[in-house]
Design a protein around this motif. Structure first.
Motif, PDB file in Angstrom:
ATOM      1  N   GLU A 172      54.855 -59.730 -24.400  1.00  0.00           N
ATOM      2  CA  GLU A 172      55.887 -60.383 -23.608  1.00  0.00           C
ATOM      3  C   GLU A 172      55.369 -61.608 -22.858  1.00  0.00           C
ATOM      4  N   GLN A 173      54.053 -61.827 -22.893  1.00  0.00           N
ATOM      5  CA  GLN A 173      53.482 -62.909 -22.103  1.00  0.00           C
ATOM      6  C   GLN A 173      53.625 -64.256 -22.804  1.00  0.00           C
ATOM      7  N   GLU A 174      53.494 -65.329 -22.011  1.00  0.00           N
ATOM      8  CA  GLU A 174      53.604 -66.679 -22.544  1.00  0.00           C
ATOM      9  C   GLU A 174      52.532 -66.963 -23.598  1.00  0.00           C
ATOM     10  N   ASN A 175      51.286 -66.572 -23.278  1.00  0.00           N
ATOM     11  CA  ASN A 175      50.162 -66.816 -24.191  1.00  0.00           C
ATOM     12  C   ASN A 175      49.929 -65.597 -25.072  1.00  0.00           C
ATOM     13  N   LYS A 176      51.015 -65.091 -25.661  1.00  0.00           N
ATOM     14  CA  LYS A 176      50.912 -63.813 -26.364  1.00  0.00           C
ATOM     15  C   LYS A 176      50.007 -63.899 -27.588  1.00  0.00           C
ATOM     16  N   ASP A 177      49.915 -65.088 -28.212  1.00  0.00           N
ATOM     17  CA  ASP A 177      49.038 -65.217 -29.379  1.00  0.00           C
ATOM     18  C   ASP A 177      47.592 -64.949 -28.996  1.00  0.00           C
ATOM     19  N   ALA A 178      47.194 -65.499 -27.850  1.00  0.00           N
ATOM     20  CA  ALA A 178      45.829 -65.294 -27.385  1.00  0.00           C
ATOM     21  C   ALA A 178      45.621 -63.847 -26.954  1.00  0.00           C
ATOM     22  N   LEU A 179      46.636 -63.245 -26.377  1.00  0.00           N
ATOM     23  CA  LEU A 179      46.503 -61.872 -25.877  1.00  0.00           C
ATOM     24  C   LEU A 179      46.649 -60.832 -26.976  1.00  0.00           C
ATOM     25  N   TRP A 180      47.019 -61.295 -28.163  1.00  0.00           N
ATOM     26  CA  TRP A 180      47.225 -60.393 -29.284  1.00  0.00           C
ATOM     27  C   TRP A 180      45.924 -60.231 -30.080  1.00  0.00           C
ATOM     28  N   ASP A 181      44.920 -61.030 -29.722  1.00  0.00           N
ATOM     29  CA  ASP A 181      43.661 -61.037 -30.470  1.00  0.00           C
ATOM     30  C   ASP A 181      42.902 -59.720 -30.261  1.00  0.00           C
ATOM     31  N   CYS A 182      42.302 -59.212 -31.328  1.00  0.00           N
ATOM     32  CA  CYS A 182      41.562 -57.932 -31.232  1.00  0.00           C
ATOM     33  C   CYS A 182      40.412 -58.017 -30.231  1.00  0.00           C
ATOM     34  N   THR A 183      39.776 -59.223 -30.177  1.00  0.00           N
ATOM     35  CA  THR A 183      38.585 -59.357 -29.329  1.00  0.00           C
ATOM     36  C   THR A 183      38.916 -59.270 -27.842  1.00  0.00           C
ATOM     37  N   VAL A 184      40.202 -59.374 -27.508  1.00  0.00           N
ATOM     38  CA  VAL A 184      40.582 -59.256 -26.101  1.00  0.00           C
ATOM     39  C   VAL A 184      40.133 -57.895 -25.549  1.00  0.00           C
ATOM     40  N   CYS A 185      40.260 -56.872 -26.355  1.00  0.00           N
ATOM     41  CA  CYS A 185      39.905 -55.519 -25.896  1.00  0.00           C
ATOM     42  C   CYS A 185      38.767 -54.873 -26.678  1.00  0.00           C
ATOM     43  N   HIS A 186      38.599 -55.241 -27.926  1.00  0.00           N
ATOM     44  CA  HIS A 186      37.598 -54.558 -28.765  1.00  0.00           C
ATOM     45  C   HIS A 186      36.393 -55.455 -29.008  1.00  0.00           C
ATOM     46  N   ARG A 187      35.193 -54.925 -28.721  1.00  0.00           N
ATOM     47  CA  ARG A 187      33.966 -55.706 -28.907  1.00  0.00           C
ATOM     48  C   ARG A 187      32.896 -54.886 -29.595  1.00  0.00           C
ATOM     49  N   ASN A 209      23.037 -56.087 -28.207  1.00  0.00           N
ATOM     50  CA  ASN A 209      24.156 -55.562 -28.994  1.00  0.00           C
ATOM     51  C   ASN A 209      24.009 -54.101 -29.401  1.00  0.00           C
ATOM     52  N   ASN A 210      23.139 -53.371 -28.720  1.00  0.00           N
ATOM     53  CA  ASN A 210      22.965 -51.943 -29.004  1.00  0.00           C
ATOM     54  C   ASN A 210      22.666 -51.690 -30.483  1.00  0.00           C
ATOM     55  N   VAL A 211      21.801 -52.516 -31.042  1.00  0.00           N
ATOM     56  CA  VAL A 211      21.424 -52.337 -32.444  1.00  0.00           C
ATOM     57  C   VAL A 211      20.202 -51.421 -32.480  1.00  0.00           C
ATOM     58  N   PRO A 212      20.308 -50.269 -33.136  1.00  0.00           N
ATOM     59  CA  PRO A 212      19.146 -49.378 -33.179  1.00  0.00           C
ATOM     60  C   PRO A 212      18.014 -49.973 -34.026  1.00  0.00           C
ATOM     61  N   SER A 213      16.794 -49.550 -33.747  1.00  0.00           N
ATOM     62  CA  SER A 213      15.649 -50.052 -34.501  1.00  0.00           C
ATOM     63  C   SER A 213      15.437 -49.172 -35.728  1.00  0.00           C
ATOM     64  N   PRO A 227      26.596 -51.733 -21.718  1.00  0.00           N
ATOM     65  CA  PRO A 227      27.911 -51.100 -21.568  1.00  0.00           C
ATOM     66  C   PRO A 227      29.059 -51.957 -22.085  1.00  0.00           C
ATOM     67  N   ASP A 228      28.813 -53.243 -22.331  1.00  0.00           N
ATOM     68  CA  ASP A 228      29.885 -54.126 -22.791  1.00  0.00           C
ATOM     69  C   ASP A 228      30.051 -54.131 -24.308  1.00  0.00           C
ATOM     70  N   VAL A 229      29.211 -53.373 -24.995  1.00  0.00           N
ATOM     71  CA  VAL A 229      29.262 -53.380 -26.460  1.00  0.00           C
ATOM     72  C   VAL A 229      29.391 -51.946 -26.961  1.00  0.00           C
ATOM     73  N   THR A 230      30.277 -51.764 -27.930  1.00  0.00           N
ATOM     74  CA  THR A 230      30.464 -50.438 -28.530  1.00  0.00           C
ATOM     75  C   THR A 230      29.184 -50.006 -29.247  1.00  0.00           C
ATOM     76  N   VAL A 231      28.816 -48.746 -29.084  1.00  0.00           N
ATOM     77  CA  VAL A 231      27.740 -48.192 -29.912  1.00  0.00           C
ATOM     78  C   VAL A 231      28.411 -47.693 -31.183  1.00  0.00           C
ATOM     79  N   ARG A 232      28.065 -48.335 -32.294  1.00  0.00           N
ATOM     80  CA  ARG A 232      28.745 -48.027 -33.546  1.00  0.00           C
ATOM     81  C   ARG A 232      28.293 -46.692 -34.107  1.00  0.00           C
TER      82      ARG A 232
END
Lengths: 178, 240
Positions: free
Chosen positions: A163-178, B34-38, B142-147
Protein backbone atom coordinates in the motif's frame (compact mmCIF):
# COMPACT_ATOMS: atom_id res chain seq x y z
CA UNK A 1 -8.41 -56.29 6.63
CA UNK A 2 -7.66 -59.75 5.36
CA UNK A 3 -4.02 -59.01 5.82
CA UNK A 4 -4.60 -57.91 9.39
CA UNK A 5 -6.61 -61.08 10.08
CA UNK A 6 -3.73 -63.22 8.89
CA UNK A 7 -1.45 -61.76 11.57
CA UNK A 8 -0.76 -63.83 14.66
CA UNK A 9 -1.97 -62.63 18.07
CA UNK A 10 1.55 -61.54 19.00
CA UNK A 11 1.96 -59.53 15.80
CA UNK A 12 -1.40 -57.88 16.40
CA UNK A 13 -0.34 -57.00 19.92
CA UNK A 14 2.89 -55.40 18.66
CA UNK A 15 0.96 -53.50 15.99
CA UNK A 16 -1.52 -52.27 18.61
CA UNK A 17 1.23 -51.09 20.92
CA UNK A 18 2.96 -49.33 18.03
CA UNK A 19 -0.24 -47.50 17.05
CA UNK A 20 -0.93 -46.44 20.63
CA UNK A 21 2.71 -45.39 21.03
CA UNK A 22 2.62 -43.28 17.86
CA UNK A 23 -0.58 -41.65 19.06
CA UNK A 24 0.94 -40.87 22.44
CA UNK A 25 4.01 -39.37 20.75
CA UNK A 26 1.80 -37.16 18.61
CA UNK A 27 -0.09 -35.92 21.66
CA UNK A 28 3.18 -35.24 23.47
CA UNK A 29 4.55 -33.29 20.50
CA UNK A 30 1.35 -31.29 20.28
CA UNK A 31 1.58 -30.52 23.99
CA UNK A 32 5.18 -29.28 23.54
CA UNK A 33 4.16 -27.05 20.61
CA UNK A 34 1.24 -25.60 22.57
CA UNK A 35 3.47 -25.08 25.62
CA UNK A 36 6.01 -23.21 23.49
CA UNK A 37 3.49 -20.98 21.79
CA UNK A 38 1.87 -20.04 25.09
CA UNK A 39 5.21 -19.51 26.84
CA UNK A 40 4.68 -15.76 26.56
CA UNK A 41 2.08 -16.00 29.30
CA UNK A 42 4.59 -17.20 31.85
CA UNK A 43 6.96 -14.30 32.33
CA UNK A 44 9.35 -14.35 35.30
CA UNK A 45 7.65 -11.22 36.66
CA UNK A 46 4.00 -10.25 36.45
CA UNK A 47 4.88 -7.12 34.48
CA UNK A 48 1.88 -5.13 33.31
CA UNK A 49 2.17 -2.86 30.28
CA UNK A 50 -1.26 -1.50 31.18
CA UNK A 51 -0.20 -0.16 34.58
CA UNK A 52 2.82 1.57 33.11
CA UNK A 53 0.93 3.06 30.16
CA UNK A 54 -1.82 4.33 32.48
CA UNK A 55 0.85 6.21 34.40
CA UNK A 56 1.82 8.02 31.20
CA UNK A 57 5.01 6.19 30.32
CA UNK A 58 5.67 6.18 26.57
CA UNK A 59 6.77 3.02 24.75
CA UNK A 60 10.12 4.60 23.83
CA UNK A 61 10.97 5.35 27.46
CA UNK A 62 11.77 1.67 27.98
CA UNK A 63 12.14 0.37 24.41
CA UNK A 64 14.83 2.93 23.64
CA UNK A 65 16.27 1.37 20.49
CA UNK A 66 13.05 1.50 18.52
CA UNK A 67 13.80 4.72 16.63
CA UNK A 68 17.53 4.17 16.34
CA UNK A 69 18.07 0.71 14.96
CA UNK A 70 16.67 -2.69 14.11
CA UNK A 71 16.01 -3.81 17.70
CA UNK A 72 13.57 -2.06 20.03
CA UNK A 73 15.24 -3.58 23.07
CA UNK A 74 14.14 -4.59 26.53
CA UNK A 75 15.03 -2.23 29.39
CA UNK A 76 17.81 -3.19 31.74
CA UNK A 77 17.10 -3.99 35.39
CA UNK A 78 18.85 -0.71 36.14
CA UNK A 79 16.18 1.14 34.16
CA UNK A 80 13.40 -0.59 36.14
CA UNK A 81 15.15 0.23 39.40
CA UNK A 82 15.45 3.86 38.36
CA UNK A 83 11.79 4.20 39.29
CA UNK A 84 11.16 1.17 41.46
CA UNK A 85 13.73 2.09 44.09
CA UNK A 86 10.94 4.45 45.23
CA UNK A 87 7.72 3.36 43.54
CA UNK A 88 5.56 0.44 44.75
CA UNK A 89 8.40 -1.01 46.77
CA UNK A 90 6.03 -3.01 48.98
CA UNK A 91 4.53 -4.99 46.07
CA UNK A 92 5.71 -8.63 46.01
CA UNK A 93 6.48 -8.46 42.27
CA UNK A 94 8.64 -5.37 42.76
CA UNK A 95 10.44 -7.18 45.58
CA UNK A 96 11.16 -9.95 43.04
CA UNK A 97 12.60 -7.25 40.78
CA UNK A 98 14.74 -5.98 43.65
CA UNK A 99 15.96 -9.55 44.10
CA UNK A 100 17.27 -9.58 40.52
CA UNK A 101 18.85 -6.18 41.16
CA UNK A 102 20.59 -7.32 44.32
CA UNK A 103 21.80 -10.59 42.74
CA UNK A 104 22.92 -8.54 39.70
CA UNK A 105 21.05 -10.86 37.36
CA UNK A 106 19.19 -9.94 34.20
CA UNK A 107 15.48 -10.80 34.17
CA UNK A 108 14.96 -13.86 31.92
CA UNK A 109 12.01 -12.39 29.98
CA UNK A 110 10.34 -14.69 27.49
CA UNK A 111 10.12 -13.39 23.96
CA UNK A 112 6.58 -12.47 22.90
CA UNK A 113 6.89 -11.74 19.17
CA UNK A 114 9.02 -14.25 17.35
CA UNK A 115 10.45 -13.94 13.85
CA UNK A 116 12.12 -16.75 11.90
CA UNK A 117 15.92 -16.56 11.71
CA UNK A 118 15.90 -15.66 8.00
CA UNK A 119 13.74 -12.56 8.49
CA UNK A 120 15.40 -9.22 9.28
CA UNK A 121 13.09 -6.58 10.62
CA UNK A 122 14.16 -3.01 11.32
CA UNK A 123 12.13 -1.06 13.88
CA UNK A 124 13.70 2.32 13.09
CA UNK A 125 12.64 2.26 9.41
CA UNK A 126 9.05 1.71 10.45
CA UNK A 127 9.10 4.38 13.15
CA UNK A 128 10.63 6.83 10.65
CA UNK A 129 7.84 5.98 8.19
CA UNK A 130 5.27 6.85 10.84
CA UNK A 131 4.01 3.34 11.54
CA UNK A 132 2.54 3.25 15.02
CA UNK A 133 3.60 0.55 17.45
CA UNK A 134 0.01 -0.66 17.65
CA UNK A 135 -0.18 -1.49 13.93
CA UNK A 136 1.83 -4.62 14.60
CA UNK A 137 1.79 -5.02 18.38
CA UNK A 138 -1.87 -4.21 19.05
CA UNK A 139 -3.10 -2.30 22.08
CA UNK A 140 -0.19 -3.24 24.34
CA UNK A 141 -1.07 -0.29 26.58
CA UNK A 142 -4.20 -2.17 27.59
CA UNK A 143 -2.57 -5.53 28.15
CA UNK A 144 -1.72 -6.81 31.60
CA UNK A 145 0.24 -9.60 29.90
CA UNK A 146 1.83 -8.78 26.55
CA UNK A 147 0.64 -11.13 23.85
CA UNK A 148 1.16 -11.27 20.10
CA UNK A 149 -1.94 -9.82 18.46
CA UNK A 150 -1.30 -10.36 14.78
CA UNK A 151 0.36 -13.31 13.15
CA UNK A 152 3.51 -11.64 11.85
CA UNK A 153 3.91 -13.68 8.71
CA UNK A 154 5.04 -12.58 5.27
CA UNK A 155 1.50 -11.87 4.12
CA UNK A 156 0.97 -9.46 7.00
CA UNK A 157 4.16 -7.53 6.14
CA UNK A 158 3.48 -7.43 2.40
CA UNK A 159 -0.14 -6.33 2.78
CA UNK A 160 1.14 -3.09 4.28
CA UNK A 161 4.21 -2.77 2.03
CA UNK A 162 2.00 -3.06 -1.06
CA UNK A 163 0.00 0.00 0.00
CA UNK A 164 3.01 2.30 0.28
CA UNK A 165 4.12 4.88 -2.27
CA UNK A 166 7.50 3.20 -2.83
CA UNK A 167 5.94 -0.24 -2.97
CA UNK A 168 8.30 -1.48 -5.70
CA UNK A 169 11.27 -0.89 -3.43
CA UNK A 170 9.47 -2.38 -0.43
CA UNK A 171 8.47 -5.45 -2.41
CA UNK A 172 12.11 -6.49 -2.88
CA UNK A 173 13.14 -9.76 -1.19
CA UNK A 174 16.32 -8.17 0.18
CA UNK A 175 14.24 -5.80 2.29
CA UNK A 176 13.68 -8.63 4.77
CA UNK A 177 15.69 -11.64 3.62
CA UNK A 178 19.51 -11.68 3.70
CA UNK B 1 26.22 0.40 -24.77
CA UNK B 2 24.94 3.10 -22.55
CA UNK B 3 23.05 1.65 -19.67
CA UNK B 4 19.78 3.20 -18.77
CA UNK B 5 19.52 4.38 -15.24
CA UNK B 6 16.61 2.78 -13.49
CA UNK B 7 15.29 2.64 -9.96
CA UNK B 8 17.51 1.80 -7.02
CA UNK B 9 21.25 1.36 -7.05
CA UNK B 10 23.63 -0.34 -9.44
CA UNK B 11 26.15 -1.90 -7.08
CA UNK B 12 29.45 -2.42 -8.82
CA UNK B 13 32.85 -3.80 -7.86
CA UNK B 14 36.19 -3.00 -9.45
CA UNK B 15 39.07 -5.44 -8.95
CA UNK B 16 42.48 -3.94 -9.71
CA UNK B 17 44.64 -6.95 -10.55
CA UNK B 18 47.77 -4.77 -10.46
CA UNK B 19 47.18 -4.28 -6.75
CA UNK B 20 46.01 -7.78 -5.77
CA UNK B 21 48.75 -9.66 -3.96
CA UNK B 22 46.70 -12.84 -3.48
CA UNK B 23 46.83 -12.50 0.31
CA UNK B 24 43.28 -13.91 0.78
CA UNK B 25 42.36 -11.37 3.47
CA UNK B 26 39.12 -10.89 1.52
CA UNK B 27 38.38 -14.62 1.72
CA UNK B 28 38.85 -14.66 5.49
CA UNK B 29 36.81 -11.48 5.98
CA UNK B 30 34.03 -12.93 3.86
CA UNK B 31 33.90 -16.12 5.91
CA UNK B 32 33.62 -14.10 9.11
CA UNK B 33 31.05 -11.63 7.82
CA UNK B 34 28.75 -14.02 6.01
CA UNK B 35 28.72 -17.01 8.38
CA UNK B 36 30.47 -19.19 5.82
CA UNK B 37 31.71 -22.38 7.49
CA UNK B 38 35.30 -23.47 6.89
CA UNK B 39 35.56 -26.63 4.81
CA UNK B 40 37.79 -29.50 5.93
CA UNK B 41 40.81 -30.55 3.87
CA UNK B 42 38.96 -33.69 2.83
CA UNK B 43 36.03 -31.69 1.45
CA UNK B 44 38.32 -29.36 -0.47
CA UNK B 45 39.99 -32.38 -2.11
CA UNK B 46 36.50 -33.53 -3.15
CA UNK B 47 35.94 -30.16 -4.82
CA UNK B 48 33.60 -28.88 -2.13
CA UNK B 49 35.52 -25.80 -1.09
CA UNK B 50 32.83 -23.35 -0.06
CA UNK B 51 34.52 -19.97 -0.24
CA UNK B 52 32.36 -17.15 -1.56
CA UNK B 53 35.57 -15.65 -2.98
CA UNK B 54 38.27 -17.77 -4.49
CA UNK B 55 41.68 -16.48 -5.52
CA UNK B 56 42.60 -18.19 -8.77
CA UNK B 57 46.35 -18.49 -9.13
CA UNK B 58 48.13 -18.62 -12.47
CA UNK B 59 51.83 -19.28 -13.01
CA UNK B 60 53.45 -17.35 -15.82
CA UNK B 61 56.81 -18.03 -17.47
CA UNK B 62 59.49 -20.73 -17.04
CA UNK B 63 61.78 -21.21 -14.07
CA UNK B 64 63.66 -19.13 -12.96
CA UNK B 65 61.53 -16.35 -14.43
CA UNK B 66 58.24 -17.40 -12.87
CA UNK B 67 55.54 -15.01 -11.85
CA UNK B 68 52.31 -15.63 -10.00
CA UNK B 69 49.13 -13.95 -11.16
CA UNK B 70 46.06 -13.74 -8.99
CA UNK B 71 42.45 -13.40 -9.99
CA UNK B 72 39.84 -13.03 -7.23
CA UNK B 73 36.58 -14.55 -8.46
CA UNK B 74 33.25 -14.15 -6.73
CA UNK B 75 29.65 -13.77 -7.86
CA UNK B 76 29.69 -11.34 -10.78
CA UNK B 77 26.15 -10.12 -9.98
CA UNK B 78 25.27 -10.42 -13.67
CA UNK B 79 22.77 -8.04 -15.21
CA UNK B 80 21.64 -10.93 -17.41
CA UNK B 81 22.27 -13.82 -15.07
CA UNK B 82 22.23 -17.44 -16.26
CA UNK B 83 21.40 -18.63 -12.73
CA UNK B 84 18.07 -16.83 -12.55
CA UNK B 85 15.82 -18.30 -15.25
CA UNK B 86 16.67 -21.89 -14.35
CA UNK B 87 15.43 -21.74 -10.77
CA UNK B 88 12.06 -23.48 -10.54
CA UNK B 89 11.10 -21.77 -7.27
CA UNK B 90 12.41 -18.22 -7.91
CA UNK B 91 14.95 -18.55 -5.12
CA UNK B 92 17.56 -17.09 -7.44
CA UNK B 93 16.04 -13.83 -8.50
CA UNK B 94 17.05 -10.38 -9.66
CA UNK B 95 16.61 -7.57 -7.19
CA UNK B 96 15.28 -4.58 -9.11
CA UNK B 97 16.01 -2.28 -6.21
CA UNK B 98 19.65 -3.24 -5.63
CA UNK B 99 20.36 -4.60 -9.14
CA UNK B 100 21.91 -7.70 -7.65
CA UNK B 101 21.37 -11.41 -7.99
CA UNK B 102 19.80 -12.48 -4.78
CA UNK B 103 19.53 -15.96 -3.39
CA UNK B 104 16.49 -16.29 -1.16
CA UNK B 105 17.59 -19.09 1.14
CA UNK B 106 14.17 -19.84 2.57
CA UNK B 107 12.82 -20.41 -0.93
CA UNK B 108 15.70 -22.58 -2.16
CA UNK B 109 14.87 -26.27 -2.49
CA UNK B 110 18.36 -27.27 -3.63
CA UNK B 111 17.91 -28.30 -7.25
CA UNK B 112 21.41 -26.88 -7.94
CA UNK B 113 20.35 -25.83 -11.44
CA UNK B 114 21.65 -22.31 -10.77
CA UNK B 115 25.09 -23.57 -9.75
CA UNK B 116 25.29 -25.75 -12.84
CA UNK B 117 24.28 -22.90 -15.10
CA UNK B 118 26.73 -20.39 -13.62
CA UNK B 119 29.71 -19.93 -15.95
CA UNK B 120 31.82 -18.52 -13.11
CA UNK B 121 31.33 -21.48 -10.74
CA UNK B 122 30.74 -19.20 -7.78
CA UNK B 123 27.63 -20.79 -6.33
CA UNK B 124 28.10 -23.11 -3.41
CA UNK B 125 25.80 -25.90 -2.35
CA UNK B 126 25.46 -26.84 1.32
CA UNK B 127 25.75 -30.60 1.34
CA UNK B 128 25.64 -30.74 5.14
CA UNK B 129 24.46 -28.66 8.05
CA UNK B 130 26.99 -25.87 8.69
CA UNK B 131 29.62 -26.63 11.28
CA UNK B 132 31.72 -24.05 13.07
CA UNK B 133 34.62 -25.23 15.21
CA UNK B 134 34.39 -23.71 18.72
CA UNK B 135 34.67 -20.84 19.48
CA UNK B 136 33.76 -19.77 15.93
CA UNK B 137 30.08 -20.54 16.53
CA UNK B 138 30.06 -17.60 18.95
CA UNK B 139 31.10 -15.05 16.34
CA UNK B 140 28.29 -15.64 13.87
CA UNK B 141 26.99 -12.48 12.28
CA UNK B 142 23.41 -11.92 13.52
CA UNK B 143 22.57 -9.97 10.35
CA UNK B 144 23.10 -12.95 8.06
CA UNK B 145 21.12 -16.18 7.86
CA UNK B 146 23.04 -19.33 8.72
CA UNK B 147 22.22 -21.49 5.73
CA UNK B 148 21.03 -24.99 6.37
CA UNK B 149 21.77 -28.12 4.37
CA UNK B 150 20.30 -28.40 0.88
CA UNK B 151 20.54 -24.69 0.18
CA UNK B 152 22.53 -22.92 -2.51
CA UNK B 153 24.50 -19.83 -1.49
CA UNK B 154 26.87 -17.28 -2.97
CA UNK B 155 28.39 -13.83 -2.61
CA UNK B 156 25.73 -11.20 -1.94
CA UNK B 157 27.94 -8.07 -2.12
CA UNK B 158 27.22 -8.04 1.64
CA UNK B 159 23.55 -7.20 1.13
CA UNK B 160 23.12 -6.94 4.91
CA UNK B 161 25.59 -4.01 4.96
CA UNK B 162 23.91 -2.38 1.96
CA UNK B 163 20.50 -2.66 3.60
CA UNK B 164 21.76 -1.47 6.98
CA UNK B 165 23.35 1.63 5.43
CA UNK B 166 20.26 2.36 3.33
CA UNK B 167 17.96 1.99 6.32
CA UNK B 168 20.16 4.26 8.41
CA UNK B 169 20.26 6.90 5.67
CA UNK B 170 16.50 6.59 5.30
CA UNK B 171 15.90 7.10 9.03
CA UNK B 172 18.16 10.16 8.98
CA UNK B 173 16.33 11.42 5.87
CA UNK B 174 19.38 11.80 3.62
CA UNK B 175 20.64 10.10 0.46
CA UNK B 176 23.20 7.32 0.69
CA UNK B 177 26.77 8.59 0.39
CA UNK B 178 29.52 7.03 -1.66
CA UNK B 179 31.76 4.83 0.46
CA UNK B 180 29.12 4.35 3.13
CA UNK B 181 28.60 0.77 2.05
CA UNK B 182 31.66 -1.42 2.08
CA UNK B 183 31.47 -5.19 1.72
CA UNK B 184 33.72 -7.12 4.10
CA UNK B 185 36.19 -8.02 1.34
CA UNK B 186 36.61 -4.39 0.30
CA UNK B 187 37.02 -3.29 3.90
CA UNK B 188 39.73 -5.86 4.55
CA UNK B 189 41.74 -5.48 1.33
CA UNK B 190 45.16 -4.17 2.44
CA UNK B 191 46.17 -2.93 -1.01
CA UNK B 192 42.87 -1.27 -1.93
CA UNK B 193 42.55 -3.61 -4.91
CA UNK B 194 38.79 -3.86 -4.45
CA UNK B 195 36.63 -0.79 -5.02
CA UNK B 196 32.89 -0.85 -4.42
CA UNK B 197 30.10 1.59 -5.06
CA UNK B 198 26.98 2.60 -6.92
CA UNK B 199 27.72 3.00 -10.63
CA UNK B 200 24.61 5.14 -11.09
CA UNK B 201 25.89 7.69 -8.58
CA UNK B 202 27.93 9.94 -10.89
CA UNK B 203 30.16 11.14 -8.09
CA UNK B 204 31.05 7.70 -6.78
CA UNK B 205 34.60 6.43 -7.02
CA UNK B 206 33.43 3.46 -9.07
CA UNK B 207 31.56 5.61 -11.61
CA UNK B 208 34.61 7.82 -12.08
CA UNK B 209 36.88 4.82 -12.74
CA UNK B 210 34.60 3.36 -15.44
CA UNK B 211 35.53 3.22 -18.29
CA UNK B 212 39.17 2.43 -17.60
CA UNK B 213 41.79 1.58 -20.22
CA UNK B 214 42.76 -1.63 -18.39
CA UNK B 215 39.19 -2.73 -17.94
CA UNK B 216 37.78 -6.14 -18.82
CA UNK B 217 35.05 -8.44 -17.58
CA UNK B 218 35.11 -12.18 -17.04
CA UNK B 219 33.62 -14.21 -19.91
CA UNK B 220 32.09 -11.05 -21.30
CA UNK B 221 31.32 -12.75 -24.63
CA UNK B 222 28.63 -14.80 -22.90
CA UNK B 223 26.51 -11.67 -22.54
CA UNK B 224 26.02 -12.04 -18.81
CA UNK B 225 26.68 -8.32 -18.20
CA UNK B 226 28.68 -8.74 -14.98
CA UNK B 227 28.70 -5.96 -12.40
CA UNK B 228 32.35 -6.72 -11.59
CA UNK B 229 35.01 -4.92 -13.58
CA UNK B 230 38.57 -6.21 -13.59
CA UNK B 231 41.55 -4.00 -14.34
CA UNK B 232 44.39 -5.84 -16.06
CA UNK B 233 47.65 -6.37 -14.24
CA UNK B 234 51.16 -6.97 -15.56
CA UNK B 235 54.36 -5.13 -16.33
CA UNK B 236 52.90 -2.97 -19.04
CA UNK B 237 50.73 -1.26 -16.49
CA UNK B 238 53.02 -1.12 -13.46
CA UNK B 239 53.26 2.30 -11.91
CA UNK B 240 50.19 3.55 -13.64
Amino acid sequence: MRRLASLSLRQRLILGVAVVGAGALLVALLAIVIAQTSAADEQPLAFSHKTHAQNGIQCQFCHTGVAKGPVAGIPSVEKCMGCHTYIATDSPEIQKLQGYWERQEPIPWKRVNIQPSYVYFNHSSHVAAGVSCGSCHGAVAEMTVAKPVVEMNMGFCLDCHAEQENKDALWDCTVCHR
Amino acid sequence: MAEERQQGHKWTMIVDLDKCTGCQACVVACHAENNVPSPSEDEIIRGRANHWIRIERYWEGEYPNVKARFLPVFCQQCGNAPCEPVCPVYASYHSVEENLNVQVYNRCVGTRYCGNNCPYRVRIFNFWAPHFDPPLEQQLNPDVTVRGPGVMEKCTFCIQRIRRAREQANVEGRPLEDGEVQPACVQSCPTDALIFGDKWDENSRVAKMIPHERQFKLLEHLGTEPAVYYLKGGETHVGE
